[in-house]
Every structure is written in structure tokens, then in C-alpha cells.
Motif scaffolding. Structure first.
Motif, PDB file in Angstrom:
ATOM      1  N   TYR A   1     -10.776   1.503  67.081  1.00  0.00           N
ATOM      2  CA  TYR A   1     -10.112   1.961  68.286  1.00  0.00           C
ATOM      3  C   TYR A   1      -9.545   0.763  69.043  1.00  0.00           C
ATOM      4  O   TYR A   1     -10.125  -0.333  69.034  1.00  0.00           O
ATOM      5  CB  TYR A   1     -11.090   2.711  69.197  1.00  0.00           C
TER       6      TYR A   1
ATOM      7  N   GLN B   1      -8.181  -0.336  72.905  1.00  0.00           N
ATOM      8  CA  GLN B   1      -8.256   0.090  74.299  1.00  0.00           C
ATOM      9  C   GLN B   1      -7.562  -0.916  75.201  1.00  0.00           C
ATOM     10  O   GLN B   1      -7.915  -2.101  75.207  1.00  0.00           O
ATOM     11  CB  GLN B   1      -9.720   0.245  74.740  1.00  0.00           C
TER      12      GLN B   1
ATOM     13  N   GLY C   1      -7.844   0.106  81.744  1.00  0.00           N
ATOM     14  CA  GLY C   1      -7.610   1.329  82.506  1.00  0.00           C
ATOM     15  C   GLY C   1      -7.331   2.560  81.659  1.00  0.00           C
ATOM     16  O   GLY C   1      -7.052   3.631  82.214  1.00  0.00           O
ATOM     17  N   LYS C   2      -7.422   2.423  80.353  1.00  0.00           N
ATOM     18  CA  LYS C   2      -7.147   3.544  79.452  1.00  0.00           C
ATOM     19  C   LYS C   2      -8.376   3.865  78.612  1.00  0.00           C
ATOM     20  O   LYS C   2      -9.296   3.070  78.498  1.00  0.00           O
ATOM     21  CB  LYS C   2      -5.980   3.201  78.515  1.00  0.00           C
ATOM     22  N   GLY C   3      -8.359   5.041  78.000  1.00  0.00           N
ATOM     23  CA  GLY C   3      -9.404   5.376  77.061  1.00  0.00           C
ATOM     24  C   GLY C   3      -9.132   4.752  75.703  1.00  0.00           C
ATOM     25  O   GLY C   3      -7.987   4.424  75.384  1.00  0.00           O
ATOM     26  N   PRO C   4     -10.177   4.584  74.889  1.00  0.00           N
ATOM     27  CA  PRO C   4      -9.961   4.070  73.524  1.00  0.00           C
ATOM     28  C   PRO C   4      -9.062   5.022  72.743  1.00  0.00           C
ATOM     29  O   PRO C   4      -9.180   6.251  72.853  1.00  0.00           O
ATOM     30  CB  PRO C   4     -11.373   4.046  72.942  1.00  0.00           C
TER      31      PRO C   4
ATOM     32  N   LEU D   1      -7.479   5.874  68.820  1.00  0.00           N
ATOM     33  CA  LEU D   1      -7.649   5.633  67.388  1.00  0.00           C
ATOM     34  C   LEU D   1      -6.511   4.781  66.861  1.00  0.00           C
ATOM     35  O   LEU D   1      -5.337   5.087  67.076  1.00  0.00           O
ATOM     36  CB  LEU D   1      -7.681   6.961  66.640  1.00  0.00           C
TER      37      LEU D   1
ATOM     38  N   PHE E   1     -12.647  -1.727  69.255  1.00  0.00           N
ATOM     39  CA  PHE E   1     -13.983  -1.234  68.906  1.00  0.00           C
ATOM     40  C   PHE E   1     -13.990  -0.738  67.473  1.00  0.00           C
ATOM     41  O   PHE E   1     -13.102   0.027  67.074  1.00  0.00           O
ATOM     42  CB  PHE E   1     -14.373  -0.055  69.805  1.00  0.00           C
TER      43      PHE E   1
ATOM     44  N   PHE F   1     -20.689   3.153  67.977  1.00  0.00           N
ATOM     45  CA  PHE F   1     -19.655   2.170  68.264  1.00  0.00           C
ATOM     46  C   PHE F   1     -20.215   0.753  68.320  1.00  0.00           C
ATOM     47  O   PHE F   1     -21.352   0.539  68.746  1.00  0.00           O
ATOM     48  CB  PHE F   1     -18.990   2.490  69.602  1.00  0.00           C
TER      49      PHE F   1
ATOM     50  N   GLY G   1     -17.462  -4.098  70.967  1.00  0.00           N
ATOM     51  CA  GLY G   1     -16.109  -4.407  71.363  1.00  0.00           C
ATOM     52  C   GLY G   1     -15.738  -5.875  71.225  1.00  0.00           C
ATOM     53  O   GLY G   1     -16.588  -6.757  71.341  1.00  0.00           O
TER      54      GLY G   1
END
Lengths: 114, 110
Positions: B36, B38, B41-44, B46, B89, B100, B103
Motif C-alpha cells: 500500500y 499512503q 492526510g490520505k488513507g492507504p 493498494l 506498507f 501490516f 511502514g
């Protein structure tokens, strides 16, 4: 985009107050998850749901509860928020891709507990 | 117990260079290994994924190398660009359970 929204996106609260975070999905996925993300720890699973009213604990579930009364909504509640629960919270779903399932994440909720 | 161990924690690469991030796991029941990306300020999101029946998967500048016997997999970013600067990640999954890594913060210097 997996059709996941989270609310609120940001929240500041005080120690001892209850807090509820909402995850909403529009694609009728069976599995939903709540993670918290903290520096040095990556993403840690709090709770997950495998159907309406079917939930189970993850590795960091202490101090959190969840509810899922309908497919599209998965709620995370901090019964009495503590400063250690300051974090970024992500909701996720699993969706089929190719020959299996993969996880997709919402935009996150940034929670600050003072 | 960390199911998936990821290294390095941070990485600085010159533009045009190769970025390499490594992950290791113990549970041989894992059957899906996604990466992933990222941004702040954003989500992970794919990026790329592999199953253990293949040793390599390439999508554009991103390649996963998978070593089943060593229980290791890695992400290679070729010709790294400043826009690749993000946190990456790795993960390992059994069915609908995902685990997970901690990171890797990648910075690509122009």
C-alpha cells in the motif's frame, strides 16, 4: 475508490468523554474493519465485522466497542476516551480483486484526546 | 507479536534511483501479499500485490519480488520520482485477515 466514507474527519475531545466514529460503505461489502495508525506501529486492527451484528476483536480492542446494525454502517465507540487513543482511525473493507480479496481504506478520522 | 516485519523505517533516494523496501513474515499460511502507498492526510491505497505461486510481479515502475523459501518479499521502485515520496506498507493476508508492516517513509530527492 471503494465507496467508503468516514465521519467525522477530524475530532477534538476531552479525556473521559464518549466518542463515536462512523464508517459508511455503499457497495454492500460483508467485511468491515477498524484500524488505528500510529507512528512506529503501522496499522493495527481494533475490531472487525463479518456481517450485520457479527463482530470480533482485533489486536488492540481494549477501550473500544463496535456495532453494525446494518450492512453499510460500522460504528466505533470509545466509551471513555483517553489520551492514548489519540490516533488516526481508518475504516476498511475487503473486496474481490483478481483471484482473491484485498482491503480498501477510507480517508481516515484524525482524533485528538486532550 | 509483529506478524510482518518491514524495513527500513525510512529511506531517502535520489531522483532516478531505485527504492527497495523489504518485508519478512513467519506464517506460511499467508496467501496474499499486497503493498500500500499512503500520502499525508490520505488513507492507504493498494499499489501492487502478489500471491505466493509467483516470484515476481511488475506493474510499471513497481515490482514485487517474492521469496517463498526465505519468507521474504520486497518492493522495488525503479526510476524513483519525487511524486513517489510517501509511506509504504507491506501486508500479508489469510482470507479476510490482513497483517501490516510498520511502514517505510520514502523521500525522493529531486
Amino acid at each position: 475508490d471503494a465507496g467508503i466514507t468516514q465521519s467525522p474527519r477530524h475530532k477534538v475531545t476531552e479525556t473521559g468523554t464518549p466518542v463515536t466514529l462512523r464508517c459508511h460503505q455503499t457497495e454492500n461489502h460483508r467485511y468491515m474493519y477498524w484500524y488505528r495508525q500510529d507512528p512506529g506501529h503501522g496499522l493495527r486492527l481494533i475490531h472487525y465485522s463479518y456481517g450485520v451484528k457479527d463482530t470480533d476483536k482485533g489486536e488492540v480492542s481494549d477501550g473500544y466497542s463496535v456495532s453494525r446494525s446494518k450492512t453499510e454502517d460500522f460504528l466505533l465507540t470509545l466509551e471513555s476516551a483517553t489520551s492514548s487513543q489519540t490516533s488516526v482511525y481508518f475504516c476498511a473493507i475487503t473486496r474481490g480483486q483478481g483471484n482473491g480479496e484485498t482491503q480498501y481504506f477510507g480517508p481516515g478520522t484524525r482524533l485528538l484526546v486532550l | 507479536q509483529q506478524q510482518v516485519k518491514q524495513s527500513p523505517q525510512s529511506l531517502i533516494v535520489q531522483k532516478g534511483g531505485i527504492s527497495i523496501i523489504n518485508c519478512a513474515y513467519e506464517n506460511t499460511a499467508f496467501d496474499y501479499f499486497p503493498w500500500y502507498q499512503q500520502f499525508p492526510g490520505k488513507g492507504p491505497a493498494l499499489l501492487i500485490a502478489i500471491r505466493p505461486d509467483v516470484s515476481e510481479k511488475k506493474e510499471g515502475r513497481f515490482t514485487i519480488s517474492f521469496n517463498k523459501s526465505a519468507k521474504q518479499f520486497s518492493l522495488h521502485i525503479m526510476d524513483s520520482q519525487p511524486g513517489d515520496s510517501a509511506t509504504y506498507f507491506c501486508a500479508a493476508a489469510i482470507g479476510n485477515q490482513f497483517y501490516f508492516g510498520t511502514g517505510t517513509s520514502l523521500t525522493v530527492i529531486p
